[in-house]
Design a protein around this motif. Structure first.
Motif, PDB file in Angstrom:
ATOM      1  N   ALA A  75     -67.441  12.249 -73.702  1.00 16.64           N
ATOM      2  CA  ALA A  75     -66.232  11.529 -73.325  1.00 16.64           C
ATOM      3  C   ALA A  75     -65.876  10.524 -74.412  1.00 16.64           C
ATOM      4  O   ALA A  75     -66.731  10.104 -75.192  1.00 16.64           O
ATOM      5  CB  ALA A  75     -66.459  10.779 -72.009  1.00 16.64           C
ATOM      6  N   VAL A  79     -60.559  20.456 -74.874  1.00 15.60           N
ATOM      7  CA  VAL A  79     -61.373  19.264 -75.139  1.00 15.60           C
ATOM      8  C   VAL A  79     -61.102  18.825 -76.574  1.00 15.60           C
ATOM      9  O   VAL A  79     -60.537  19.594 -77.371  1.00 15.60           O
ATOM     10  CB  VAL A  79     -62.883  19.570 -74.982  1.00 15.60           C
ATOM     11  CG1 VAL A  79     -63.231  19.916 -73.546  1.00 15.60           C
ATOM     12  CG2 VAL A  79     -63.322  20.682 -75.930  1.00 15.60           C
ATOM     13  N   ARG A 118     -59.858  13.629 -67.194  1.00 18.10           N
ATOM     14  CA  ARG A 118     -59.911  14.798 -68.081  1.00 18.10           C
ATOM     15  C   ARG A 118     -58.655  14.894 -68.945  1.00 18.10           C
ATOM     16  O   ARG A 118     -57.560  14.618 -68.490  1.00 18.10           O
ATOM     17  CB  ARG A 118     -60.012  16.067 -67.231  1.00 18.10           C
ATOM     18  CG  ARG A 118     -61.399  16.644 -67.167  1.00 18.10           C
ATOM     19  CD  ARG A 118     -61.337  18.047 -66.584  1.00 18.10           C
ATOM     20  NE  ARG A 118     -62.671  18.607 -66.487  1.00 18.10           N
ATOM     21  CZ  ARG A 118     -63.294  19.234 -67.483  1.00 18.10           C
ATOM     22  NH1 ARG A 118     -62.710  19.369 -68.653  1.00 18.10           N
ATOM     23  NH2 ARG A 118     -64.504  19.712 -67.314  1.00 18.10           N
ATOM     24  N   TYR A 119     -58.842  15.341 -70.188  1.00 19.11           N
ATOM     25  CA  TYR A 119     -57.685  15.520 -71.072  1.00 19.11           C
ATOM     26  C   TYR A 119     -56.921  16.794 -70.743  1.00 19.11           C
ATOM     27  O   TYR A 119     -55.719  16.852 -70.811  1.00 19.11           O
ATOM     28  CB  TYR A 119     -58.137  15.626 -72.525  1.00 19.11           C
ATOM     29  CG  TYR A 119     -58.569  14.329 -73.138  1.00 19.11           C
ATOM     30  CD1 TYR A 119     -57.786  13.183 -73.026  1.00 19.11           C
ATOM     31  CD2 TYR A 119     -59.752  14.253 -73.859  1.00 19.11           C
ATOM     32  CE1 TYR A 119     -58.168  12.002 -73.613  1.00 19.11           C
ATOM     33  CE2 TYR A 119     -60.148  13.066 -74.458  1.00 19.11           C
ATOM     34  CZ  TYR A 119     -59.352  11.946 -74.332  1.00 19.11           C
ATOM     35  OH  TYR A 119     -59.729  10.780 -74.919  1.00 19.11           O
ATOM     36  N   ASP A 145     -59.511  22.370 -68.369  1.00 19.79           N
ATOM     37  CA  ASP A 145     -60.928  22.735 -68.289  1.00 19.79           C
ATOM     38  C   ASP A 145     -61.563  22.567 -69.674  1.00 19.79           C
ATOM     39  O   ASP A 145     -60.942  22.000 -70.568  1.00 19.79           O
ATOM     40  CB  ASP A 145     -61.089  24.176 -67.772  1.00 19.79           C
ATOM     41  CG  ASP A 145     -60.319  25.165 -68.641  1.00 19.79           C
ATOM     42  OD1 ASP A 145     -60.217  24.929 -69.861  1.00 19.79           O
ATOM     43  OD2 ASP A 145     -59.812  26.163 -68.105  1.00 19.79           O
ATOM     44  N   ASP A 146     -62.803  23.095 -69.848  1.00 18.87           N
ATOM     45  CA  ASP A 146     -63.515  22.874 -71.117  1.00 18.87           C
ATOM     46  C   ASP A 146     -62.918  23.646 -72.297  1.00 18.87           C
ATOM     47  O   ASP A 146     -63.408  23.530 -73.424  1.00 18.87           O
ATOM     48  CB  ASP A 146     -65.000  23.226 -70.966  1.00 18.87           C
ATOM     49  CG  ASP A 146     -65.778  22.042 -70.381  1.00 18.87           C
ATOM     50  OD1 ASP A 146     -65.135  21.006 -70.099  1.00 18.87           O
ATOM     51  OD2 ASP A 146     -67.006  22.174 -70.223  1.00 18.87           O
ATOM     52  N   LEU A 150     -63.985   9.446 -65.164  1.00 23.24           N
ATOM     53  CA  LEU A 150     -63.494  10.334 -66.222  1.00 23.24           C
ATOM     54  C   LEU A 150     -62.088  10.823 -65.896  1.00 23.24           C
ATOM     55  O   LEU A 150     -61.851  11.352 -64.815  1.00 23.24           O
ATOM     56  CB  LEU A 150     -64.436  11.545 -66.370  1.00 23.24           C
ATOM     57  CG  LEU A 150     -64.064  12.513 -67.497  1.00 23.24           C
ATOM     58  CD1 LEU A 150     -64.401  11.925 -68.864  1.00 23.24           C
ATOM     59  CD2 LEU A 150     -64.775  13.859 -67.333  1.00 23.24           C
ATOM     60  N   ARG A 166     -64.609  15.557 -73.198  1.00 21.79           N
ATOM     61  CA  ARG A 166     -63.767  16.217 -72.180  1.00 21.79           C
ATOM     62  C   ARG A 166     -62.580  15.373 -71.760  1.00 21.79           C
ATOM     63  O   ARG A 166     -61.599  15.882 -71.245  1.00 21.79           O
ATOM     64  CB  ARG A 166     -64.589  16.462 -70.916  1.00 21.79           C
ATOM     65  CG  ARG A 166     -65.675  17.467 -71.081  1.00 21.79           C
ATOM     66  CD  ARG A 166     -66.231  17.869 -69.726  1.00 21.79           C
ATOM     67  NE  ARG A 166     -67.111  18.988 -69.881  1.00 21.79           N
ATOM     68  CZ  ARG A 166     -68.435  18.897 -70.007  1.00 21.79           C
ATOM     69  NH1 ARG A 166     -69.018  17.727 -69.969  1.00 21.79           N
ATOM     70  NH2 ARG A 166     -69.166  19.976 -70.161  1.00 21.79           N
ATOM     71  N   GLY A 167     -62.704  14.066 -71.891  1.00 23.33           N
ATOM     72  CA  GLY A 167     -61.620  13.198 -71.418  1.00 23.33           C
ATOM     73  C   GLY A 167     -61.950  11.757 -71.714  1.00 23.33           C
ATOM     74  O   GLY A 167     -62.864  11.451 -72.486  1.00 23.33           O
TER      75      GLY A 167
END
Ligand code: FAD
Length: 464
Positions: free
Chosen positions: A219, A100, A92-93, A96-97, A90, A77-78
Protein backbone atom coordinates in the motif's frame (compact mmCIF):
# COMPACT_ATOMS: atom_id res chain seq x y z
CA UNK A 1 24.21 6.30 -42.37
CA UNK A 2 22.59 6.26 -38.90
CA UNK A 3 21.40 9.66 -37.70
CA UNK A 4 23.32 10.97 -34.71
CA UNK A 5 21.43 12.21 -31.64
CA UNK A 6 23.03 13.95 -28.67
CA UNK A 7 21.09 13.52 -25.46
CA UNK A 8 21.65 15.63 -22.35
CA UNK A 9 20.83 13.83 -19.09
CA UNK A 10 21.00 10.11 -18.36
CA UNK A 11 18.31 10.10 -15.67
CA UNK A 12 15.13 8.04 -15.93
CA UNK A 13 13.73 9.56 -19.11
CA UNK A 14 17.08 10.17 -20.83
CA UNK A 15 18.29 6.60 -20.31
CA UNK A 16 15.02 5.04 -21.53
CA UNK A 17 14.79 7.35 -24.55
CA UNK A 18 18.42 6.60 -25.43
CA UNK A 19 17.72 2.86 -25.33
CA UNK A 20 14.62 3.28 -27.48
CA UNK A 21 16.40 5.39 -30.11
CA UNK A 22 19.45 3.14 -30.27
CA UNK A 23 17.11 0.16 -30.68
CA UNK A 24 15.64 1.92 -33.73
CA UNK A 25 19.00 2.43 -35.38
CA UNK A 26 19.99 5.91 -34.18
CA UNK A 27 23.54 6.59 -33.02
CA UNK A 28 23.12 8.03 -29.52
CA UNK A 29 25.57 9.80 -27.21
CA UNK A 30 24.37 10.76 -23.73
CA UNK A 31 26.12 13.39 -21.62
CA UNK A 32 25.29 13.09 -17.92
CA UNK A 33 26.35 15.54 -15.24
CA UNK A 34 26.74 12.98 -12.44
CA UNK A 35 29.33 10.23 -12.25
CA UNK A 36 28.32 6.72 -13.38
CA UNK A 37 26.02 5.53 -10.54
CA UNK A 38 27.00 1.92 -11.22
CA UNK A 39 30.56 2.77 -10.18
CA UNK A 40 30.27 5.78 -7.88
CA UNK A 41 26.93 4.82 -6.25
CA UNK A 42 23.66 6.56 -7.01
CA UNK A 43 23.60 10.22 -6.05
CA UNK A 44 19.94 11.01 -5.32
CA UNK A 45 18.43 14.35 -5.95
CA UNK A 46 14.74 13.81 -6.25
CA UNK A 47 12.70 11.14 -4.42
CA UNK A 48 14.37 7.90 -3.24
CA UNK A 49 11.54 5.73 -4.56
CA UNK A 50 8.60 6.39 -6.84
CA UNK A 51 5.37 4.90 -8.07
CA UNK A 52 5.34 3.21 -11.45
CA UNK A 53 1.93 2.89 -13.14
CA UNK A 54 0.56 1.56 -16.42
CA UNK A 55 1.89 4.32 -18.68
CA UNK A 56 5.42 3.84 -17.42
CA UNK A 57 5.05 0.08 -17.49
CA UNK A 58 3.81 0.22 -21.07
CA UNK A 59 6.97 2.09 -22.09
CA UNK A 60 9.11 -0.43 -20.21
CA UNK A 61 7.27 -3.30 -21.93
CA UNK A 62 8.08 -1.77 -25.32
CA UNK A 63 11.71 -1.59 -24.22
CA UNK A 64 11.60 -5.24 -23.11
CA UNK A 65 12.35 -4.23 -19.51
CA UNK A 66 9.03 -4.45 -17.64
CA UNK A 67 9.65 -7.85 -16.06
CA UNK A 68 13.14 -6.91 -14.88
CA UNK A 69 11.76 -3.76 -13.28
CA UNK A 70 8.78 -5.48 -11.66
CA UNK A 71 11.08 -8.03 -10.06
CA UNK A 72 12.65 -5.14 -8.17
CA UNK A 73 9.35 -3.46 -7.25
CA UNK A 74 6.80 -3.67 -4.43
CA UNK A 75 3.12 -3.84 -5.43
CA UNK A 76 0.81 -1.22 -3.93
CA UNK A 77 -2.91 -2.03 -4.10
CA UNK A 78 -4.23 1.29 -2.85
CA UNK A 79 -3.95 4.05 -0.32
CA UNK A 80 -3.76 3.07 3.32
CA UNK A 81 -5.24 6.13 5.00
CA UNK A 82 -4.16 6.71 8.61
CA UNK A 83 -6.51 9.07 10.44
CA UNK A 84 -5.64 11.23 13.45
CA UNK A 85 -7.31 8.83 15.85
CA UNK A 86 -4.88 6.06 14.87
CA UNK A 87 -7.28 4.07 12.65
CA UNK A 88 -6.30 2.96 9.14
CA UNK A 89 -8.14 1.63 6.12
CA UNK A 90 -7.24 0.65 2.57
CA UNK A 91 -8.84 2.53 -0.34
CA UNK A 92 -8.16 0.34 -3.37
CA UNK A 93 -6.89 2.12 -6.48
CA UNK A 94 -8.44 -0.24 -9.03
CA UNK A 95 -10.99 -3.00 -9.24
CA UNK A 96 -8.60 -5.86 -8.41
CA UNK A 97 -4.90 -6.86 -8.36
CA UNK A 98 -4.65 -6.29 -12.11
CA UNK A 99 -4.92 -2.58 -11.28
CA UNK A 100 -2.09 -1.79 -8.90
CA UNK A 101 0.89 0.53 -8.87
CA UNK A 102 4.49 -0.36 -8.07
CA UNK A 103 7.03 1.21 -5.76
CA UNK A 104 10.47 1.24 -7.40
CA UNK A 105 13.84 2.53 -6.28
CA UNK A 106 14.95 5.47 -8.41
CA UNK A 107 18.60 4.42 -8.20
CA UNK A 108 17.98 0.76 -9.09
CA UNK A 109 15.68 1.74 -11.97
CA UNK A 110 18.14 4.29 -13.33
CA UNK A 111 20.98 1.77 -13.26
CA UNK A 112 18.87 -0.89 -14.97
CA UNK A 113 18.00 1.61 -17.70
CA UNK A 114 21.65 2.62 -18.15
CA UNK A 115 22.63 -1.05 -18.55
CA UNK A 116 19.85 -1.59 -21.08
CA UNK A 117 20.76 1.51 -23.07
CA UNK A 118 24.43 0.56 -23.14
CA UNK A 119 23.48 -2.93 -24.31
CA UNK A 120 21.52 -1.31 -27.16
CA UNK A 121 24.67 0.57 -28.26
CA UNK A 122 24.26 3.95 -26.50
CA UNK A 123 27.49 5.69 -25.50
CA UNK A 124 27.37 7.39 -22.08
CA UNK A 125 29.73 10.17 -21.03
CA UNK A 126 29.46 10.64 -17.27
CA UNK A 127 30.65 13.63 -15.27
CA UNK A 128 29.89 15.85 -18.28
CA UNK A 129 27.58 18.86 -17.73
CA UNK A 130 26.06 20.82 -20.54
CA UNK A 131 26.96 24.45 -19.95
CA UNK A 132 25.95 26.16 -23.17
CA UNK A 133 24.91 25.60 -26.75
CA UNK A 134 25.38 27.30 -30.11
CA UNK A 135 22.32 26.02 -31.95
CA UNK A 136 23.06 27.89 -35.18
CA UNK A 137 26.55 26.42 -35.30
CA UNK A 138 25.31 22.96 -34.22
CA UNK A 139 27.68 22.77 -31.25
CA UNK A 140 27.34 22.37 -27.47
CA UNK A 141 29.75 23.14 -24.64
CA UNK A 142 30.34 20.67 -21.83
CA UNK A 143 32.28 20.87 -18.57
CA UNK A 144 33.82 17.92 -16.77
CA UNK A 145 33.86 17.47 -12.99
CA UNK A 146 37.00 19.58 -12.71
CA UNK A 147 35.24 22.39 -14.57
CA UNK A 148 37.30 21.94 -17.74
CA UNK A 149 35.17 22.94 -20.73
CA UNK A 150 35.17 21.60 -24.27
CA UNK A 151 32.97 22.00 -27.34
CA UNK A 152 31.57 19.22 -29.51
CA UNK A 153 29.41 18.99 -32.62
CA UNK A 154 25.76 18.29 -31.81
CA UNK A 155 23.47 19.28 -34.68
CA UNK A 156 20.47 17.52 -33.09
CA UNK A 157 20.29 17.68 -29.31
CA UNK A 158 17.56 16.42 -26.97
CA UNK A 159 17.38 17.62 -23.37
CA UNK A 160 16.30 15.11 -20.73
CA UNK A 161 18.17 17.04 -18.08
CA UNK A 162 15.31 17.48 -15.65
CA UNK A 163 13.33 20.34 -14.15
CA UNK A 164 16.36 22.65 -13.93
CA UNK A 165 17.37 21.86 -17.53
CA UNK A 166 20.54 23.58 -18.74
CA UNK A 167 19.55 22.87 -22.34
CA UNK A 168 16.25 24.70 -21.75
CA UNK A 169 18.19 27.69 -20.40
CA UNK A 170 20.42 27.68 -23.50
CA UNK A 171 17.40 27.38 -25.82
CA UNK A 172 15.63 30.20 -23.96
CA UNK A 173 18.68 32.34 -24.45
CA UNK A 174 18.56 31.70 -28.20
CA UNK A 175 14.77 32.11 -28.58
CA UNK A 176 12.37 32.78 -25.68
CA UNK A 177 10.39 29.61 -25.07
CA UNK A 178 7.56 31.19 -23.05
CA UNK A 179 8.65 29.62 -19.79
CA UNK A 180 6.53 29.92 -16.65
CA UNK A 181 7.40 28.21 -13.39
CA UNK A 182 4.70 28.12 -10.74
CA UNK A 183 6.02 27.29 -7.29
CA UNK A 184 3.59 25.21 -5.24
CA UNK A 185 4.61 26.94 -2.02
CA UNK A 186 4.82 23.53 -0.36
CA UNK A 187 8.02 21.52 -0.02
CA UNK A 188 9.07 18.03 1.11
CA UNK A 189 11.58 16.15 3.21
CA UNK A 190 12.31 12.42 3.20
CA UNK A 191 12.69 10.25 6.32
CA UNK A 192 13.13 6.50 6.69
CA UNK A 193 11.24 3.70 8.42
CA UNK A 194 13.80 0.85 8.57
CA UNK A 195 12.97 -2.85 8.05
CA UNK A 196 10.85 -4.38 10.81
CA UNK A 197 13.74 -6.47 12.20
CA UNK A 198 15.49 -3.34 13.46
CA UNK A 199 12.43 -2.00 15.32
CA UNK A 200 10.96 -3.05 18.70
CA UNK A 201 8.46 -5.81 17.91
CA UNK A 202 5.50 -4.06 19.61
CA UNK A 203 5.72 -1.29 16.96
CA UNK A 204 5.44 -3.62 14.01
CA UNK A 205 2.05 -4.18 12.31
CA UNK A 206 1.97 -7.97 11.88
CA UNK A 207 -1.68 -8.07 10.75
CA UNK A 208 -0.75 -8.67 7.10
CA UNK A 209 1.79 -11.37 7.95
CA UNK A 210 4.71 -9.49 6.33
CA UNK A 211 7.49 -9.90 8.86
CA UNK A 212 10.03 -7.82 6.97
CA UNK A 213 7.95 -4.61 6.97
CA UNK A 214 6.84 -2.40 9.87
CA UNK A 215 3.61 -1.49 8.02
CA UNK A 216 1.48 -3.20 5.38
CA UNK A 217 3.90 -3.30 2.40
CA UNK A 218 1.34 -3.49 -0.41
CA UNK A 219 0.00 0.00 0.00
CA UNK A 220 0.92 3.64 -0.36
CA UNK A 221 0.46 4.96 3.17
CA UNK A 222 -1.01 8.42 3.71
CA UNK A 223 -1.42 10.37 6.94
CA UNK A 224 -3.68 13.22 5.70
CA UNK A 225 -3.84 16.22 7.99
CA UNK A 226 -5.73 18.84 6.00
CA UNK A 227 -3.13 21.38 4.87
CA UNK A 228 -0.23 18.93 4.94
CA UNK A 229 0.52 15.21 5.07
CA UNK A 230 3.04 12.38 5.32
CA UNK A 231 3.16 9.53 2.84
CA UNK A 232 5.25 6.33 2.83
CA UNK A 233 6.20 4.02 -0.04
CA UNK A 234 7.70 0.55 0.56
CA UNK A 235 11.18 -0.54 -0.56
CA UNK A 236 12.03 -4.12 -1.48
CA UNK A 237 14.38 -4.65 1.45
CA UNK A 238 11.65 -3.94 4.03
CA UNK A 239 12.07 -0.22 4.67
CA UNK A 240 9.69 2.62 3.78
CA UNK A 241 10.59 6.06 2.50
CA UNK A 242 8.43 8.60 4.31
CA UNK A 243 7.87 11.98 2.70
CA UNK A 244 6.62 14.90 4.76
CA UNK A 245 4.84 17.56 2.65
CA UNK A 246 4.34 20.95 4.31
CA UNK A 247 4.05 24.63 3.35
CA UNK A 248 7.57 25.95 2.79
CA UNK A 249 6.99 29.23 4.63
CA UNK A 250 4.39 30.87 6.80
CA UNK A 251 2.43 29.99 9.90
CA UNK A 252 2.95 26.76 11.83
CA UNK A 253 3.29 24.08 10.65
CA UNK A 254 5.69 24.93 7.84
CA UNK A 255 9.31 24.08 7.12
CA UNK A 256 10.07 27.63 8.30
CA UNK A 257 8.57 26.91 11.73
CA UNK A 258 10.22 23.46 11.90
CA UNK A 259 13.84 24.37 11.18
CA UNK A 260 15.37 21.44 13.05
CA UNK A 261 14.68 17.95 14.39
CA UNK A 262 13.87 19.19 17.88
CA UNK A 263 10.97 21.33 16.63
CA UNK A 264 9.93 18.65 14.12
CA UNK A 265 9.85 15.93 16.78
CA UNK A 266 7.34 17.88 18.87
CA UNK A 267 5.23 18.41 15.72
CA UNK A 268 5.34 14.68 14.87
CA UNK A 269 4.44 13.77 18.47
CA UNK A 270 1.31 15.86 18.04
CA UNK A 271 0.38 15.22 14.39
CA UNK A 272 1.94 11.88 13.45
CA UNK A 273 2.34 10.06 16.79
CA UNK A 274 2.10 6.62 15.12
CA UNK A 275 4.81 7.44 12.52
CA UNK A 276 7.43 8.94 14.84
CA UNK A 277 8.38 5.75 16.77
CA UNK A 278 8.91 3.97 13.43
CA UNK A 279 11.69 6.43 12.49
CA UNK A 280 14.50 5.67 14.97
CA UNK A 281 16.94 7.94 13.14
CA UNK A 282 14.50 10.84 13.11
CA UNK A 283 16.98 13.50 14.25
CA UNK A 284 19.65 12.54 11.73
CA UNK A 285 17.13 12.15 8.90
CA UNK A 286 15.41 15.45 9.60
CA UNK A 287 18.56 17.48 10.09
CA UNK A 288 20.54 15.71 7.38
CA UNK A 289 18.03 15.56 4.51
CA UNK A 290 17.34 18.60 2.36
CA UNK A 291 13.99 20.33 1.95
CA UNK A 292 12.97 19.80 -1.70
CA UNK A 293 10.94 22.44 -3.50
CA UNK A 294 8.00 21.66 -5.80
CA UNK A 295 6.91 23.55 -8.91
CA UNK A 296 5.03 23.15 -12.16
CA UNK A 297 6.81 24.12 -15.37
CA UNK A 298 4.80 25.42 -18.34
CA UNK A 299 6.58 26.01 -21.61
CA UNK A 300 5.02 27.36 -24.79
CA UNK A 301 7.74 26.04 -27.08
CA UNK A 302 9.45 22.69 -26.51
CA UNK A 303 11.81 22.75 -29.50
CA UNK A 304 13.99 24.94 -31.70
CA UNK A 305 13.07 23.74 -35.18
CA UNK A 306 14.79 20.40 -35.69
CA UNK A 307 17.89 21.36 -33.71
CA UNK A 308 16.83 20.96 -30.10
CA UNK A 309 13.96 19.41 -28.16
CA UNK A 310 13.05 19.04 -24.47
CA UNK A 311 11.44 15.90 -23.00
CA UNK A 312 10.43 14.66 -19.54
CA UNK A 313 10.75 17.08 -16.64
CA UNK A 314 12.88 19.43 -18.75
CA UNK A 315 9.73 20.19 -20.79
CA UNK A 316 6.94 19.68 -18.25
CA UNK A 317 7.95 19.20 -14.61
CA UNK A 318 4.89 18.68 -12.41
CA UNK A 319 4.18 18.27 -8.71
CA UNK A 320 4.42 14.63 -7.57
CA UNK A 321 0.92 14.07 -6.15
CA UNK A 322 -0.42 11.88 -8.92
CA UNK A 323 2.79 9.83 -9.07
CA UNK A 324 2.92 10.53 -12.81
CA UNK A 325 6.01 12.66 -13.57
CA UNK A 326 8.20 9.73 -14.56
CA UNK A 327 5.24 7.86 -16.06
CA UNK A 328 4.49 10.86 -18.26
CA UNK A 329 8.16 11.17 -19.21
CA UNK A 330 8.26 7.46 -20.10
CA UNK A 331 5.15 7.95 -22.24
CA UNK A 332 7.07 10.78 -23.99
CA UNK A 333 9.78 8.29 -24.96
CA UNK A 334 7.28 5.93 -26.61
CA UNK A 335 5.76 8.73 -28.69
CA UNK A 336 9.05 10.36 -29.62
CA UNK A 337 10.94 7.18 -30.49
CA UNK A 338 8.10 6.06 -32.73
CA UNK A 339 7.80 9.46 -34.47
CA UNK A 340 11.57 9.62 -35.01
CA UNK A 341 11.72 6.09 -36.38
CA UNK A 342 8.86 6.94 -38.74
CA UNK A 343 10.61 9.98 -40.22
CA UNK A 344 14.36 9.78 -39.62
CA UNK A 345 16.14 12.97 -40.60
CA UNK A 346 12.94 15.00 -40.51
CA UNK A 347 13.52 16.27 -36.99
CA UNK A 348 11.84 19.68 -37.38
CA UNK A 349 8.50 18.08 -38.27
CA UNK A 350 8.95 15.28 -35.75
CA UNK A 351 9.72 17.65 -32.88
CA UNK A 352 6.74 19.87 -33.77
CA UNK A 353 4.45 16.83 -33.96
CA UNK A 354 5.79 15.54 -30.65
CA UNK A 355 4.91 18.80 -28.94
CA UNK A 356 1.50 18.89 -30.64
CA UNK A 357 0.66 15.44 -29.30
CA UNK A 358 2.18 15.67 -25.85
CA UNK A 359 1.65 19.23 -24.66
CA UNK A 360 -2.14 19.09 -24.09
CA UNK A 361 -1.54 15.90 -22.15
CA UNK A 362 1.27 17.25 -20.01
CA UNK A 363 -0.87 20.33 -19.26
CA UNK A 364 -3.70 18.02 -18.17
CA UNK A 365 -1.58 15.87 -15.87
CA UNK A 366 -0.01 19.02 -14.41
CA UNK A 367 -3.50 20.23 -13.44
CA UNK A 368 -4.58 16.83 -12.12
CA UNK A 369 -1.38 16.49 -10.06
CA UNK A 370 -2.09 19.83 -8.39
CA UNK A 371 -5.68 18.79 -7.66
CA UNK A 372 -4.50 15.50 -6.25
CA UNK A 373 -2.50 17.23 -3.52
CA UNK A 374 -5.73 18.53 -2.01
CA UNK A 375 -7.31 15.10 -2.49
CA UNK A 376 -4.45 13.28 -0.74
CA UNK A 377 -3.86 15.59 2.17
CA UNK A 378 -7.51 16.40 2.84
CA UNK A 379 -10.33 14.82 0.84
CA UNK A 380 -9.39 11.16 1.38
CA UNK A 381 -10.70 11.58 4.92
CA UNK A 382 -13.78 13.64 3.94
CA UNK A 383 -17.24 11.94 4.08
CA UNK A 384 -18.59 13.73 0.97
CA UNK A 385 -15.50 12.75 -1.04
CA UNK A 386 -15.86 9.15 0.17
CA UNK A 387 -19.54 9.11 -0.81
CA UNK A 388 -18.67 10.39 -4.30
CA UNK A 389 -15.97 7.76 -4.59
CA UNK A 390 -18.41 5.04 -3.55
CA UNK A 391 -21.12 6.25 -5.92
CA UNK A 392 -18.54 6.37 -8.73
CA UNK A 393 -17.56 2.76 -7.99
CA UNK A 394 -21.23 1.68 -8.03
CA UNK A 395 -21.83 3.43 -11.35
CA UNK A 396 -18.65 1.96 -12.83
CA UNK A 397 -20.00 -1.48 -11.92
CA UNK A 398 -23.42 -0.79 -13.37
CA UNK A 399 -22.39 1.18 -16.47
CA UNK A 400 -18.72 0.30 -17.13
CA UNK A 401 -18.93 1.69 -20.67
CA UNK A 402 -19.92 5.08 -19.31
CA UNK A 403 -18.11 5.58 -16.01
CA UNK A 404 -14.52 5.15 -15.01
CA UNK A 405 -12.94 6.97 -12.06
CA UNK A 406 -10.45 9.59 -13.23
CA UNK A 407 -7.72 8.08 -11.10
CA UNK A 408 -8.20 4.78 -12.94
CA UNK A 409 -8.06 6.45 -16.36
CA UNK A 410 -4.81 8.20 -15.43
CA UNK A 411 -3.18 5.30 -13.65
CA UNK A 412 -4.33 2.12 -15.35
CA UNK A 413 -5.10 3.05 -18.98
CA UNK A 414 -3.38 4.74 -21.91
CA UNK A 415 -6.28 7.12 -22.51
CA UNK A 416 -4.71 10.52 -23.13
CA UNK A 417 -4.32 12.55 -19.94
CA UNK A 418 -6.28 15.37 -21.59
CA UNK A 419 -9.21 13.01 -22.16
CA UNK A 420 -9.06 11.73 -18.56
CA UNK A 421 -9.08 15.32 -17.30
CA UNK A 422 -12.12 16.38 -19.36
CA UNK A 423 -14.07 13.19 -18.80
CA UNK A 424 -13.27 13.27 -15.10
CA UNK A 425 -14.64 16.79 -14.87
CA UNK A 426 -17.90 15.84 -16.61
CA UNK A 427 -18.31 12.77 -14.41
CA UNK A 428 -17.66 14.82 -11.29
CA UNK A 429 -20.40 17.31 -12.18
CA UNK A 430 -22.80 14.41 -12.57
CA UNK A 431 -21.80 12.81 -9.24
CA UNK A 432 -22.31 16.14 -7.46
CA UNK A 433 -25.78 16.46 -9.03
CA UNK A 434 -26.72 12.92 -8.06
CA UNK A 435 -25.50 13.25 -4.46
CA UNK A 436 -26.79 16.81 -3.91
CA UNK A 437 -24.42 17.33 -0.98
CA UNK A 438 -25.30 14.02 0.68
CA UNK A 439 -22.61 11.88 2.30
CA UNK A 440 -24.60 8.68 1.60
CA UNK A 441 -24.04 6.99 -1.74
CA UNK A 442 -26.74 4.52 -0.69
CA UNK A 443 -29.37 7.29 -0.84
CA UNK A 444 -29.06 7.50 -4.65
CA UNK A 445 -31.41 5.53 -6.93
CA UNK A 446 -28.76 3.66 -8.94
CA UNK A 447 -30.98 2.66 -11.86
CA UNK A 448 -32.06 6.24 -12.40
CA UNK A 449 -28.45 7.44 -11.91
CA UNK A 450 -27.11 4.99 -14.49
CA UNK A 451 -29.84 6.06 -16.95
CA UNK A 452 -28.92 9.74 -16.42
CA UNK A 453 -25.25 8.87 -16.89
CA UNK A 454 -25.92 7.06 -20.19
CA UNK A 455 -28.10 9.90 -21.40
CA UNK A 456 -25.58 12.58 -20.43
CA UNK A 457 -22.18 11.24 -21.37
CA UNK A 458 -21.01 9.36 -24.46
CA UNK A 459 -19.53 5.88 -23.96
CA UNK A 460 -15.87 5.69 -22.95
CA UNK A 461 -13.44 4.87 -25.76
CA UNK A 462 -12.61 1.22 -26.31
CA UNK A 463 -9.62 0.45 -24.11
CA UNK A 464 -8.25 -2.40 -26.21
P1 FAD B 1 15.51 13.70 -13.86
O1 FAD B 1 15.11 12.47 -13.18
O2 FAD B 1 15.60 14.96 -13.05
O3 FAD B 1 16.91 13.41 -14.58
C1 FAD B 1 17.65 14.46 -15.17
C2 FAD B 1 19.07 13.96 -15.40
O4 FAD B 1 19.79 14.99 -16.08
C3 FAD B 1 19.82 13.68 -14.11
O5 FAD B 1 20.50 12.47 -14.22
C4 FAD B 1 20.77 14.85 -13.97
O6 FAD B 1 21.96 14.54 -13.28
C5 FAD B 1 21.05 15.18 -15.43
N1 FAD B 1 21.46 16.57 -15.66
C6 FAD B 1 20.95 17.68 -15.06
N2 FAD B 1 21.58 18.78 -15.53
C7 FAD B 1 22.49 18.35 -16.44
C8 FAD B 1 23.44 19.03 -17.27
N3 FAD B 1 23.58 20.35 -17.24
N4 FAD B 1 24.21 18.28 -18.10
C9 FAD B 1 24.09 16.92 -18.14
N5 FAD B 1 23.21 16.24 -17.36
C10 FAD B 1 22.41 16.95 -16.54
N6 FAD B 1 7.07 10.41 -10.80
C11 FAD B 1 6.32 9.29 -10.91
O7 FAD B 1 6.01 8.85 -12.04
N7 FAD B 1 5.91 8.60 -9.81
C12 FAD B 1 6.21 9.04 -8.55
O8 FAD B 1 5.80 8.41 -7.57
C13 FAD B 1 6.99 10.22 -8.40
N8 FAD B 1 7.31 10.67 -7.17
C14 FAD B 1 8.05 11.81 -7.05
C15 FAD B 1 8.32 12.29 -5.77
C16 FAD B 1 9.04 13.47 -5.61
C17 FAD B 1 9.31 13.98 -4.23
C18 FAD B 1 9.49 14.16 -6.76
C19 FAD B 1 10.27 15.44 -6.61
C20 FAD B 1 9.22 13.69 -8.03
C21 FAD B 1 8.49 12.51 -8.20
N9 FAD B 1 8.17 12.01 -9.46
C22 FAD B 1 7.41 10.89 -9.58
C23 FAD B 1 8.58 12.72 -10.67
C24 FAD B 1 9.85 12.13 -11.25
O9 FAD B 1 10.86 12.18 -10.28
C25 FAD B 1 10.28 12.91 -12.49
O10 FAD B 1 9.19 13.13 -13.34
C26 FAD B 1 11.37 12.14 -13.24
O11 FAD B 1 12.50 11.99 -12.43
C27 FAD B 1 11.72 12.87 -14.53
O12 FAD B 1 12.78 12.23 -15.14
P2 FAD B 1 13.79 13.03 -16.06
O13 FAD B 1 14.74 12.02 -16.56
O14 FAD B 1 13.02 13.88 -17.01
O15 FAD B 1 14.52 14.05 -15.06
Amino acid sequence: MAQHITLIGGGLVGALLAQQLAGRGFKVDVFEKRPDPRIAGFVGGRSINLALAERGLHALRQAGLANDVLQRAVMMRGRMVHTRDGRSGLQRYGVDDSEVIWSVSRGALNMLLLDAAEAAGVRFHFGQSLVDADFDGGRIRLADEAGVARGIDAPVVIGADGAGSALRAAMNHHTPLGERVEALGHAYKELEIPPAGTLPSELVDRSGGHDQFALEPHALHIWPRGGYMCIALPNTEGSFTVTLFLPAQGAHPSFATLPDARAARAFFEHDFPDVLPLIPDFANDYDGHPVGTLSTLYLQQWHLGGKALLVGDAAHAIVPFHGQGMNCGFEDTVVLASLMAGAPGDTADVFAEFQRIRQPNSDAIAAMALENYVEMRDSVADPHYLAKRELGALLAERAPQHFMARYRMVTFTHLPYAYAYERGRAQDVLLEQLLRGSTQAGSVDLDAAAATLRATLPPLPDLH
